[in-house]
Each structure stands twice: as C-alpha cells, then as structure tokens.
Design a protein around this motif. Structure first.
Motif, PDB file in Angstrom:
ATOM      1  N   ALA A 103       0.849  -1.194   0.000  1.00 40.33           N
ATOM      2  CA  ALA A 103       0.000   0.000   0.000  1.00 40.33           C
ATOM      3  C   ALA A 103       0.878   1.234   0.000  1.00 40.33           C
ATOM      4  CB  ALA A 103      -0.926   0.013   1.216  1.00 40.33           C
ATOM      5  N   SER A 189      -6.691   6.860   5.786  1.00 37.38           N
ATOM      6  CA  SER A 189      -7.491   5.654   5.965  1.00 37.38           C
ATOM      7  C   SER A 189      -8.233   5.662   7.293  1.00 37.38           C
ATOM      8  CB  SER A 189      -6.600   4.415   5.883  1.00 37.38           C
ATOM      9  OG  SER A 189      -5.582   4.475   6.874  1.00 37.38           O
ATOM     10  N   LEU A 240      -6.546  -5.917  -3.162  1.00 35.03           N
ATOM     11  CA  LEU A 240      -6.219  -4.576  -3.651  1.00 35.03           C
ATOM     12  C   LEU A 240      -7.447  -3.675  -3.668  1.00 35.03           C
ATOM     13  CD1 LEU A 240      -3.764  -5.439  -6.568  1.00 35.03           C
ATOM     14  CD2 LEU A 240      -3.198  -4.628  -4.269  1.00 35.03           C
ATOM     15  N   ARG A 244      -7.711  -0.179  -1.576  1.00 40.07           N
ATOM     16  CA  ARG A 244      -8.087   1.096  -2.209  1.00 40.07           C
ATOM     17  C   ARG A 244      -9.298   1.720  -1.513  1.00 40.07           C
ATOM     18  NH1 ARG A 244      -7.668  -2.039  -7.017  1.00 40.07           N
ATOM     19  NH2 ARG A 244      -5.722  -1.685  -8.152  1.00 40.07           N
ATOM     20  N   SER A 245     -10.243   0.891  -1.122  1.00 46.40           N
ATOM     21  CA  SER A 245     -11.475   1.411  -0.522  1.00 46.40           C
ATOM     22  C   SER A 245     -11.213   2.094   0.807  1.00 46.40           C
ATOM     23  CB  SER A 245     -12.486   0.269  -0.331  1.00 46.40           C
ATOM     24  OG  SER A 245     -12.133  -0.586   0.745  1.00 46.40           O
ATOM     25  N   TYR A 248      -6.038   4.094   0.348  1.00 49.84           N
ATOM     26  CA  TYR A 248      -4.643   3.924  -0.026  1.00 49.84           C
ATOM     27  C   TYR A 248      -4.499   3.840  -1.543  1.00 49.84           C
ATOM     28  CZ  TYR A 248      -3.864   2.569   4.874  1.00 49.84           C
ATOM     29  OH  TYR A 248      -3.799   2.562   6.231  1.00 49.84           O
ATOM     30  N   ASP A 249      -3.319   4.171  -2.011  1.00 48.80           N
ATOM     31  CA  ASP A 249      -2.926   3.798  -3.364  1.00 48.80           C
ATOM     32  C   ASP A 249      -2.257   2.435  -3.292  1.00 48.80           C
ATOM     33  OD1 ASP A 249      -3.855   6.094  -4.610  1.00 48.80           O
ATOM     34  OD2 ASP A 249      -1.981   7.168  -4.353  1.00 48.80           O
ATOM     35  N   VAL A 250      -2.203   1.742  -4.403  1.00 46.91           N
ATOM     36  CA  VAL A 250      -1.521   0.443  -4.453  1.00 46.91           C
ATOM     37  C   VAL A 250      -0.505   0.466  -5.573  1.00 46.91           C
ATOM     38  CG1 VAL A 250      -3.456  -0.827  -3.483  1.00 46.91           C
ATOM     39  CG2 VAL A 250      -3.305  -0.549  -5.940  1.00 46.91           C
TER      40      VAL A 250
END
Length: 252
Positions: A103, A189, A240, A244-245, A248-250
């Motif tokens: 993440a 988050s 993933l 994201r939800s 975070y970016d992945v």
C-alpha cells in the motif's frame, strides 16, 4: 461384506480427496497501526476464502521492528515504511526476495469538528489550537511524514510547544478523536473509517516523502502455508480493492 455395500464404500473412499479441505493454519502478522481497520477487513475476507486464521498485532512500525529484532513470534511484518523491512531482509530474520509494497499511504490533517479550518496551511501558520497531534517521527513513518510537512511549511520549530506525540498513528488519531488535541496529522485511511463528519485536508504528496508500506515474510513463517498464502493473497485483486477502498494507493 455384501457386494452392493462394498461398492458404496469404495465410491465414498474415492470421493474423500475431493471434499477434504486443505489443512488450515494460522499466520501471526505484525501490522503498522495505520493499517488496523484495513487489516481487519482483509483478514475477514481472507479467512472466509482460505480457512486460514490471521492473528494480527498492531503498533508503530519502529516498535514492531524492535520486537521482531528481539525475537517476537511473528510470521509476517507489514510496516508503514520500506526502510525497516529492507533492514530485516538483509538479516537472518527474514526471507530474502519476499519484500513488496502492499500500500501507499496518504497523510491528512483532520479534526472531528466541522468547520475547524477552511485553509489548512493558514490554520497551521496561525496556530489556532492549543494542541496538534502527530505520531512520534522516530518510530512511526506517518509521524515522520507530518514532520516533513511542517518543515516544508516552515513551522516545525515554531509549533514544537503545541505538538502532542502519540507512540503510533493510532494513538495520534485517538488524541484528536477524544478532543485532547484540536486537530492532528493522521492517516487518511483512519478518517475514512470514522463515522462522523469533520474537517479534512488531504496533504499534497509533494509536501512529504512517499509512504511506501512494505511487507515481507519473516524466517519464522517461511515454512507456514498460511503465511505464504496471506502474502500472495494481499497481491490479488480482491485484497487490492479493499485496500483502495480504505484510502490507499496500491503499487501497479
């Protein structure tokens, strides 16, 4: 044994390998505090899909790293930075080549009270608060990011008397949520999981070094199917999407 009964018994034996599940196991994971809510959501889905059990321990990356160095019984380390996993990967405590970014974190300035600020940078410069919460920059990557933001704004030295430091980003968030600090730098988050409205500024990425959250397999978990399965599952589309939800970016 009568022939019909014998045939039925043989048929049942032939079916057993198809219906007998793989042996479920347990994976002990040391997780950076900012990833608490996300990990719980991930673990619930992982356990439902695989039958394995996840036992997660949460804390600041620095403290978890020290515990691992001192022999804490973890199978996987999920840090909020890349530096400490890299240090472990170069030691006998971790499996070389197992490290990856799971993440990319985002920092936010947050208050649970609506209308606390309209211009976050102006709010910080005018110091319209008695306490501003951050995580300890020495042990928590999100705390280091907060320090970098304040240095970028030229406010780090001036705001020292008003800073309250949490041992982890979870404690910094609690300072703000409980009203012990009027605002604080937290993980985006954490705010996504907060049920009420408030005031939020997502800090521009240019203000702090990227928060590359990395995981790796520890030597203790090298022979555990559940540990390998957890790390592989984290790279799949289901995991993933959950990550994201939570804001975070992945990694691509």
């Amino acid at each position: 044994m009568p022939r019909p009964l014998l045939l039925r018994s043989l048929a049942l034996l032939l079916l057993l390998p198809a219906v007998t599940p793989a042996v479920a196991g347990d994976v002990a994971v040391a997780v950076a505090a900012n990833f608490t809510d996300t990990t719980r959501a991930l673990a619930e889905r992982f356990e439902a899909e695989t039958g394995h059990t996840v036992t997660a321990s949460f804390g600041s990356t620095g403290k978890l790293y020290a515990q691992i160095r001192n022999g804490a019984p973890f199978d996987v380390f999920m840090a909020a930075d890349g530096r400490r996993p890299a240090l472990l990967e170069d030691s006998p405590l971790a499996v070389a080549g197992s490290r990856f970014t799971y993440a990319r974190g985002k920092l936010a300035l947050w208050s649970p009270q609506p209308g606390t600020f309209t211009d976050a940078e102006h709010y910080l410069a005018e110091a319209r608060f008695t306490r501003l919460a951050i995580a300890n920059p020495k042990t928590a990557p999100y705390g280091l990011a907060a320090q970098q933001v304040l240095e970028h704004l030229g406010l780090w030295a001036r705001l020292q008397p008003r800073l309250v430091r949490g041992d982890s980003i979870a404690q910094a968030f609690q300072f703000v949520a409980s009203g012990n600090a009027q605002a604080g730098f937290v993980a985006l988050s954490q705010v996504r999981a907060w049920p009420n409205d408030g005031t939020l500024w997502t800090v521009p990425q240019a203000y702090y070094a990227p928060i590359e959250q990395q995981a790796l397999l520890l030597t203790r978990g090298a022979d555990k199917d559940a540990a390998s399965a957890w790390l592989a599952w984290l790279r799949g589309e289901t995991a993933l999407a959950i990550i994201r939800s939570y804001g975070y970016d992945v990694a691509p």
